[in-house]
Motif scaffolding. Structure first.
Motif, PDB file in Angstrom:
ATOM      1  N   GLY A   1      77.645  -0.138   7.198  1.00  0.00           N
ATOM      2  CA  GLY A   1      77.238   0.276   5.823  1.00  0.00           C
ATOM      3  C   GLY A   1      76.241   1.278   5.554  1.00  0.00           C
ATOM      4  N   ARG A   2      75.990   1.816   4.472  1.00  0.00           N
ATOM      5  CA  ARG A   2      74.994   2.781   4.242  1.00  0.00           C
ATOM      6  C   ARG A   2      73.817   2.316   4.465  1.00  0.00           C
ATOM      7  NH1 ARG A   2      74.501   6.133  -1.265  1.00  0.00           N
ATOM      8  NH2 ARG A   2      73.803   4.213  -2.136  1.00  0.00           N
ATOM      9  N   ILE A   3      72.712   2.807   5.112  1.00  0.00           N
ATOM     10  CA  ILE A   3      71.564   2.191   5.268  1.00  0.00           C
ATOM     11  C   ILE A   3      70.411   2.880   4.277  1.00  0.00           C
ATOM     12  CG2 ILE A   3      69.406   2.035   7.139  1.00  0.00           C
ATOM     13  CD1 ILE A   3      71.551   2.866   9.040  1.00  0.00           C
ATOM     14  N   GLU A   4      69.775   1.965   3.553  1.00  0.00           N
ATOM     15  CA  GLU A   4      68.727   2.224   2.647  1.00  0.00           C
ATOM     16  C   GLU A   4      67.314   2.382   3.289  1.00  0.00           C
ATOM     17  OE1 GLU A   4      69.559   3.122  -0.312  1.00  0.00           O
ATOM     18  OE2 GLU A   4      71.135   1.590  -1.079  1.00  0.00           O
ATOM     19  N   VAL A   5      66.718   3.235   3.354  1.00  0.00           N
ATOM     20  CA  VAL A   5      65.591   3.622   4.109  1.00  0.00           C
ATOM     21  C   VAL A   5      64.383   4.089   3.124  1.00  0.00           C
ATOM     22  CG1 VAL A   5      64.378   5.041   5.672  1.00  0.00           C
ATOM     23  CG2 VAL A   5      66.917   4.799   5.829  1.00  0.00           C
ATOM     24  N   ILE A   6      63.592   2.882   3.101  1.00  0.00           N
ATOM     25  CA  ILE A   6      62.442   3.069   1.958  1.00  0.00           C
ATOM     26  C   ILE A   6      61.075   3.250   2.890  1.00  0.00           C
ATOM     27  CG2 ILE A   6      61.288   1.764   0.232  1.00  0.00           C
ATOM     28  CD1 ILE A   6      63.533   0.020  -0.035  1.00  0.00           C
ATOM     29  N   ALA A   7      60.268   4.409   2.447  1.00  0.00           N
ATOM     30  CA  ALA A   7      59.234   4.605   3.128  1.00  0.00           C
ATOM     31  C   ALA A   7      57.912   5.056   2.295  1.00  0.00           C
ATOM     32  CB  ALA A   7      59.250   5.703   3.999  1.00  0.00           C
ATOM     33  N   ASN A   8      56.590   4.891   2.602  1.00  0.00           N
ATOM     34  CA  ASN A   8      55.674   5.263   1.743  1.00  0.00           C
ATOM     35  C   ASN A   8      55.470   6.857   2.221  1.00  0.00           C
ATOM     36  OD1 ASN A   8      54.196   4.855   4.379  1.00  0.00           O
ATOM     37  ND2 ASN A   8      52.229   4.249   3.159  1.00  0.00           N
ATOM     38  N   TYR A   9      54.301   7.569   1.702  1.00  0.00           N
ATOM     39  CA  TYR A   9      54.432   8.944   1.721  1.00  0.00           C
ATOM     40  C   TYR A   9      54.332   9.730   2.967  1.00  0.00           C
ATOM     41  CZ  TYR A   9      52.985  13.731   0.328  1.00  0.00           C
ATOM     42  OH  TYR A   9      52.888  15.169   0.258  1.00  0.00           O
ATOM     43  N   THR A  10      53.400   9.583   3.828  1.00  0.00           N
ATOM     44  CA  THR A  10      53.660  10.412   5.408  1.00  0.00           C
ATOM     45  C   THR A  10      54.770   9.806   6.057  1.00  0.00           C
ATOM     46  OG1 THR A  10      52.103   8.746   6.419  1.00  0.00           O
ATOM     47  CG2 THR A  10      50.974  10.686   5.047  1.00  0.00           C
ATOM     48  N   ALA A  11      55.062   8.513   5.882  1.00  0.00           N
ATOM     49  CA  ALA A  11      56.093   7.834   6.564  1.00  0.00           C
ATOM     50  C   ALA A  11      57.592   8.621   6.285  1.00  0.00           C
ATOM     51  CB  ALA A  11      56.126   6.594   6.323  1.00  0.00           C
ATOM     52  N   PHE A  12      57.475   9.023   4.815  1.00  0.00           N
ATOM     53  CA  PHE A  12      58.578   9.458   4.262  1.00  0.00           C
ATOM     54  C   PHE A  12      58.948  11.084   4.870  1.00  0.00           C
ATOM     55  CE2 PHE A  12      60.818  11.766   0.799  1.00  0.00           C
ATOM     56  CZ  PHE A  12      62.167  11.091   0.922  1.00  0.00           C
ATOM     57  N   GLN A  13      57.723  11.552   4.989  1.00  0.00           N
ATOM     58  CA  GLN A  13      57.832  13.164   5.756  1.00  0.00           C
ATOM     59  C   GLN A  13      58.135  12.997   7.056  1.00  0.00           C
ATOM     60  OE1 GLN A  13      57.332  15.107   3.318  1.00  0.00           O
ATOM     61  NE2 GLN A  13      56.362  13.815   1.764  1.00  0.00           N
ATOM     62  N   ASP A  14      57.417  11.878   7.917  1.00  0.00           N
ATOM     63  CA  ASP A  14      58.082  11.735   9.368  1.00  0.00           C
ATOM     64  C   ASP A  14      59.762  11.642   9.339  1.00  0.00           C
ATOM     65  OD1 ASP A  14      55.368  11.827  10.013  1.00  0.00           O
ATOM     66  OD2 ASP A  14      55.437   9.599  10.365  1.00  0.00           O
ATOM     67  N   LEU A  15      60.044  10.600   8.424  1.00  0.00           N
ATOM     68  CA  LEU A  15      61.619  10.363   8.389  1.00  0.00           C
ATOM     69  C   LEU A  15      62.294  11.647   8.083  1.00  0.00           C
ATOM     70  CD1 LEU A  15      61.672   7.314   6.318  1.00  0.00           C
ATOM     71  CD2 LEU A  15      62.328   7.364   8.646  1.00  0.00           C
ATOM     72  N   ARG A  16      61.751  12.600   7.124  1.00  0.00           N
ATOM     73  CA  ARG A  16      62.581  13.771   6.807  1.00  0.00           C
ATOM     74  C   ARG A  16      62.696  14.765   8.153  1.00  0.00           C
ATOM     75  NH1 ARG A  16      60.791  16.691   1.573  1.00  0.00           N
ATOM     76  NH2 ARG A  16      62.665  17.789   1.845  1.00  0.00           N
ATOM     77  N   ARG A  17      61.442  14.966   8.711  1.00  0.00           N
ATOM     78  CA  ARG A  17      61.470  15.649  10.047  1.00  0.00           C
ATOM     79  C   ARG A  17      62.314  15.066  10.998  1.00  0.00           C
ATOM     80  NH1 ARG A  17      56.173  16.438   8.478  1.00  0.00           N
ATOM     81  NH2 ARG A  17      55.465  14.454   9.675  1.00  0.00           N
ATOM     82  N   ARG A  18      62.446  13.998  11.314  1.00  0.00           N
ATOM     83  CA  ARG A  18      63.413  13.407  12.206  1.00  0.00           C
ATOM     84  C   ARG A  18      64.735  13.461  12.060  1.00  0.00           C
ATOM     85  NH1 ARG A  18      65.468  13.590  15.886  1.00  0.00           N
ATOM     86  NH2 ARG A  18      66.350  11.821  17.177  1.00  0.00           N
ATOM     87  N   VAL A  19      65.320  13.707  10.605  1.00  0.00           N
ATOM     88  CA  VAL A  19      66.846  13.568  10.352  1.00  0.00           C
ATOM     89  C   VAL A  19      67.026  15.013   9.760  1.00  0.00           C
ATOM     90  CG1 VAL A  19      67.020  11.223   9.611  1.00  0.00           C
ATOM     91  CG2 VAL A  19      66.419  12.863   7.877  1.00  0.00           C
TER      92      VAL A  19
END
Length: 412
Positions: A392-410
């Protein structure tokens, strides 16, 4: 700087040039956009630069705890129907970032500016905006942000003499109290899902009564003003009673509320609701938020949630169970280092979702989920979490710097 009726002084031009050079050097060194460091250098050379850059722009300021980046983007799209726009669209919302953004808009007619809540009064003084949009106030970054009523008081005092048209959410008592000092307010019924920061009256401290969608203080009579604009389901109701359909690519009730406020702001600048709302459809994602990305053969939807009010709204728009959910929380300086806010979030709304937990403060979050009786797995990183998620589609919920980390990783 729309037109050249009042060209910048030589000092201001030097400041702009130096700021752009420093920003370019920062980008070349791989240190981000450079907008903040460039703005800081420019303001050091000319402390009055922000006011000078804004003097020939019709400006709108947007401030709130949640939704200001998205609303800024929606307003900017709407106002482009009337002329060129300059905006700090990526969310650098303190004076240095705002100065840097305006320095890049020499042909602009309109300035659409997101402003951090703590800086609103000062930026309003410097830019003399035509309009200010106030969306909501709730707890955020507990270790360094002022308590919400203190922020509301700062707004109330700072905006008391403003000539700006204030477009304000009448469903948030803190926003209403802050805006009520202004002579020219347009009230929008934009709704308020999170109410835990407005149980006591900001005016007298009495207990707030909340029958249905209404609110009032039983002690001093402070009450919800009558709106002239309103969000009603999938429509915006304008002051003439006309209902205009909202068609957005952005999900959720909160973004419909942002669109309703944006339509009211656009009308201040002469853009009709139909035109404004049609243009808002162009916005697909805002600085990576709501993007669906492919990673390790899976679809991941990236969702930003920085505080209890934001998490509550985000839970309302994720796919129903058993959609897998990855939660990521950091507590770096940009997030606020105090994670006690996690206890204000109702994680029972995730019951039935397989949950993976990552981020610097994954153990803080794990304890909170344990108490909420949720089923979850603690993972080392995004890669491991994605491998453990069921189909299934994965919902990824993150706070501010965690969100930036995720964007870099993907790679987003």
């Amino acid at each position: 700087m729309a037109g050249n009726s009042d060209p910048l002084t030589p000092r201001a031009k030097l400041a702009v040039t130096a700021g752009k050079a420093v920003a370019a050097a920062s980008r070349a060194a791989g240190r981000g956009s450079g907008s903040v460091i460039g703005g800081r250098v420019a303001l050091k050379l000319d402390p009055d630069l922000l006011g000078k850059l804004a003097q020939n722009l019709d400006c709108v300021l947007v401030s709130a705890t949640n939704g200001k980046t998205t609303t800024t983007r929606l307003i900017a799209e709407a106002l482009r129907a009337a002329g060129p726009v300059v905006s700090n669209a990526l969310g650098a919302n303190m004076p240095a970032g705002i100065t840097s953004a305006l320095a890049g808009g020499s042909d602009a007619r309109y300035g659409v500016i997101e402003v951090d809540e703590k800086y609103l009064a000062g930026v309003a003084r410097d830019t003399e905006p035509k309009c200010i949009a106030l969306l909501n106030l709730s707890r955020d970054q507990l270790d360094r942000a002022a308590e919400t009523r203190m922020l509301a008081e700062n707004w109330r005092e700072g905006l008391a003499g403003s000539k700006a048209v204030i477009v304000a959410n009448c469903d948030d008592p803190l926003v209403v109290w802050a805006a009520s000092s202004s002579p020219n307010v347009i009230w929008v019924a934009a709704g308020q899902m999170w109410k835990d920061d407005a149980w006591s009256c900001p005016s007298c401290g009495g207990v707030m009564q909340r029958p249905g969608d209404d609110w009032f203080c039983g002690e001093c009579g402070f009450r919800r003003p009558t709106p002239t604009w309103a969000l009603s389901g999938d429509h915006v109701l304008d002051p003439h009673g006309s209902a205009w359909p909202i068609h957005l690519q952005l999900p959720g009730r909160a973004n419909k509320a942002n669109a309703a406020t944006s339509a009211a702001v656009a009308a201040v600048f002469g853009v009709p609701p139909q035109v404004a709302l049609e243009r808002m459809y162009q916005v697909q994602a805002v600085a990576g938020r709501y993007d669906v990305v492919q990673f390790q053969g899976r679809d991941l939807r990236l969702l930003l949630a920085k505080n209890p009010a934001g998490w509550l709204e985000t839970f309302s728009l994720i796919d129903p169970p058993p959609a897998p959910v990855i939660l990521s929380v950091n507590a770096r300086s940009a997030d606020g280092t105090d994670t006690s806010w996690l206890w204000d979030v109702d994680y029972t709304r995730l019951t039935g979702h397989p949950i993976c937990v990552i981020g610097d403060r994954k153990l803080d979050l794990a304890v909170r989920l344990e108490v909420a009786d949720q089923q979850f797995q603690v993972c080392e990183n995004l890669d491991q979490a994605v491998q453990l998620c069921p189909p299934g589609r994965i919902e990824v919920i993150a706070n501010y710097t965690a969100f930036q980390d995720l964007r870099r990783r993907v790679g987003n």
